[in-house]
Scaffold this motif. Structure first.
Motif, short mmCIF file in Angstrom:
data_model
loop_
_atom_site.label_atom_id
_atom_site.label_comp_id
_atom_site.label_asym_id
_atom_site.label_seq_id
_atom_site.Cartn_x
_atom_site.Cartn_y
_atom_site.Cartn_z
N LEU A 1 0.83 -1.21 0.00
CA LEU A 1 0.00 0.00 0.00
C LEU A 1 0.86 1.25 0.00
O LEU A 1 0.55 2.24 -0.68
CB LEU A 1 -0.93 0.00 1.22
N HIS B 1 0.99 4.01 -2.95
CA HIS B 1 0.69 5.40 -2.61
C HIS B 1 1.79 6.33 -3.10
O HIS B 1 1.50 7.46 -3.53
CB HIS B 1 0.53 5.52 -1.09
N CYS C 1 -8.18 -2.03 -0.45
CA CYS C 1 -7.54 -0.80 0.03
C CYS C 1 -6.91 0.01 -1.11
O CYS C 1 -6.88 1.25 -1.05
CB CYS C 1 -6.48 -1.13 1.08
N GLU D 1 -8.21 0.16 -4.10
CA GLU D 1 -9.39 0.83 -4.67
C GLU D 1 -9.78 2.04 -3.82
O GLU D 1 -10.09 3.11 -4.35
CB GLU D 1 -10.55 -0.15 -4.76
N LEU D 2 -9.77 1.88 -2.51
CA LEU D 2 -10.11 2.99 -1.62
C LEU D 2 -9.11 4.13 -1.77
O LEU D 2 -9.49 5.31 -1.83
CB LEU D 2 -10.13 2.50 -0.17
N LEU D 3 -7.83 3.79 -1.88
CA LEU D 3 -6.79 4.81 -2.04
C LEU D 3 -6.99 5.59 -3.34
O LEU D 3 -6.87 6.83 -3.35
CB LEU D 3 -5.41 4.15 -2.02
N ASN E 1 -3.83 9.78 3.57
CA ASN E 1 -4.49 8.69 2.85
C ASN E 1 -3.84 7.34 3.14
O ASN E 1 -4.53 6.32 3.26
CB ASN E 1 -4.49 8.96 1.35
N VAL F 1 -5.94 4.07 4.69
CA VAL F 1 -6.07 2.77 4.02
C VAL F 1 -5.35 1.68 4.82
O VAL F 1 -5.76 0.51 4.79
CB VAL F 1 -5.54 2.82 2.57
N SER F 2 -4.30 2.03 5.55
CA SER F 2 -3.62 1.04 6.40
C SER F 2 -4.53 0.58 7.52
O SER F 2 -4.59 -0.62 7.85
CB SER F 2 -2.33 1.63 6.98
N VAL G 1 -7.85 0.70 7.46
CA VAL G 1 -8.91 -0.09 6.82
C VAL G 1 -8.40 -1.50 6.52
O VAL G 1 -9.13 -2.49 6.69
CB VAL G 1 -9.38 0.60 5.52
N PHE G 2 -7.15 -1.60 6.09
CA PHE G 2 -6.58 -2.92 5.80
C PHE G 2 -6.58 -3.81 7.04
O PHE G 2 -6.95 -4.99 6.97
CB PHE G 2 -5.16 -2.79 5.27
N CYS H 1 -10.02 -4.94 7.70
CA CYS H 1 -10.54 -5.77 6.61
C CYS H 1 -9.92 -7.16 6.62
O CYS H 1 -10.62 -8.17 6.52
CB CYS H 1 -10.27 -5.07 5.28
#
Length: 372
Positions: A184, A188, A217, A219-221, A326, A330-331, A333-334, A337
């Motif tokens: 990720l 990024h 993640c 996709e979210l980023l 960001n 996402v980290s 969320v990962f 998830c």
């Protein structure tokens, strides 16, 4: 530059704590005199935290909320285990949760140290090292240079390395959790070569859950960065690759899938509505095991609805505090998830990642301090 209360010792300790956490997997890789290095470092951090607290160093409001949430969660689980009678094994569940204490120390350090930059540097080198090592191992094994039997006999005795059944040496190392975070980070930073290297290591390890979480993640980023066209392309490619992984590893992953289904069936048959609401307490065994793959299902059985509130509070607290980064969002969320398929969230690895991102989320503002 460090203050008179902080010293070079804190930077030195932070380096070793982060380095061991990122490379050390579940904590049993680096051992000194049969004592895990992670436990030694945790004890040093605890003593250092008490010392800095005595000197009057402050912590941020978000850190205090985080600490209160973990303290309440631990007390609730222990209380249930005592009154219900599953208290014999409660310490097994409490021990990894105690790692939340490091967030206090990290919060103190954040006044003088750029924690996010510090963490990202160690993360980048460690993720690269683990990825290139595993990819080279896989290539050598495929070419017959390295025997899968030798690899299994060398690493198979350790719980850190999970070999896939009938996979000719393919394994998942618990430290690959940070390879995914590294993927990720590289994406990024638009370093797509290193991103693909990390992603290759994840794919070759056969971890479908980790790959799916990375894909979500990414996709979210892209959505956060408003790169919608690239998001649609990667979604199509990623879904195709995921279907291929599920097809290729379907036979090899059948055993783990069966275990998850059996755990669900066990809880459905053995827990009443009252148990799902209030929980059975820490130490409750699920199918005779203290830990299962799905963290949320396990904690729902042990702490009931309170665990749902706990997870929701921690998630929204961290996302809110880290919304200016960001990568941090996402980290986080990962972590949440991937814990649907792998029990990372309530381990020292997951707690440390959330703690350092939370502590690094904002500069100190003295009008918001709770302690002076």
């Amino acid at each position: 530059m460090t203050s008179r209360r902080l010293s070079g010792f804190d930077v030195f300790l932070l380096f070793f704590v982060t380095f061991e956490m990122v490379l050390g997997g579940g904590g049993r890789v680096f051992v000194i005199a049969e004592i895990p290095l992670r436990q030694m470092l945790f004890l040093i951090v605890l003593l250092r935290t008490l010392y800095l607290t005595a000197l009057g160093l402050c912590i941020k409001k978000s850190t205090l909320y985080f600490v209160f949430a973990f303290v309440l969660f631990i007390l609730y689980g222990v209380f249930l285990s005592v009154i219900i009678g599953s208290s014999e094994n409660w310490m097994f569940d409490v021990q990894p949760l105690l790692y939340f204490i490091v967030v206090v120390w990290l919060s103190m350090l954040s006044k003088e140290i750029e924690l996010l930059h510090f963490f990202q540097k160690i993360l980048a080198w460690s993720a690269f090292f683990m990825s290139i090592t595993y990819v080279m191992y896989f290539v050598c094994m495929t070419l017959g240079v390295v025997s899968s039997g030798i690899a299994y006999h060398t690493l198979g005795s350790s719980s850190e390395f999970i070999f896939r059944p009938d996979s000719d040496g393919m394994f998942f190392y618990k430290g690959f959790f940070f390879v995914a975070i590294g993927a990720l980070f590289f994406f990024h930073r638009s370093n797509y070569a290193l991103f693909l290297l990390c992603l290759s290591a994840i794919v070759l390890s056969g971890s479908r859950g980790v790959f799916l979480s990375v894909l979500i993640c990414i996709e979210l980023l892209l959505l956060l960065e408003r790169r919608y066209f690239l998001a649609s392309i990667i979604a199509a490619v990623g879904v195709t690759a995921l279907i291929g992984m599920f097809s290729f590893f379907s036979a090899r992953g059948g055993e783990s899938n069966a275990v998850r289904v059996a755990d669900f069936d066990f809880l459905y048959e053995n827990l009443s509505l009252f148990d799902f609401v209030f929980g059975k307490g820490f130490g409750y065994l699920i199918s005779g095991r203290e830990r299962i793959e799905v963290v949320y299902l396990e904690m729902l059985a042990k702490c009931g609805i309170f665990s749902v509130l706990f997870f929701a509070f921690i998630f929204f607290l961290c996302v809110k505090c880290c919304r200016n980064s960001n990568f941090s969002v996402v980290s986080i969320v990962f972590v949440f998830c991937v814990s649907f398929t792998n029990p990372f969230l309530l381990t020292p690895m997951g707690i440390f990642l959330i703690s350092i991102l939370l502590a690094a989320s904002a500069k100190y503002k003295f009008n918001r301090l709770l302690f002076k």
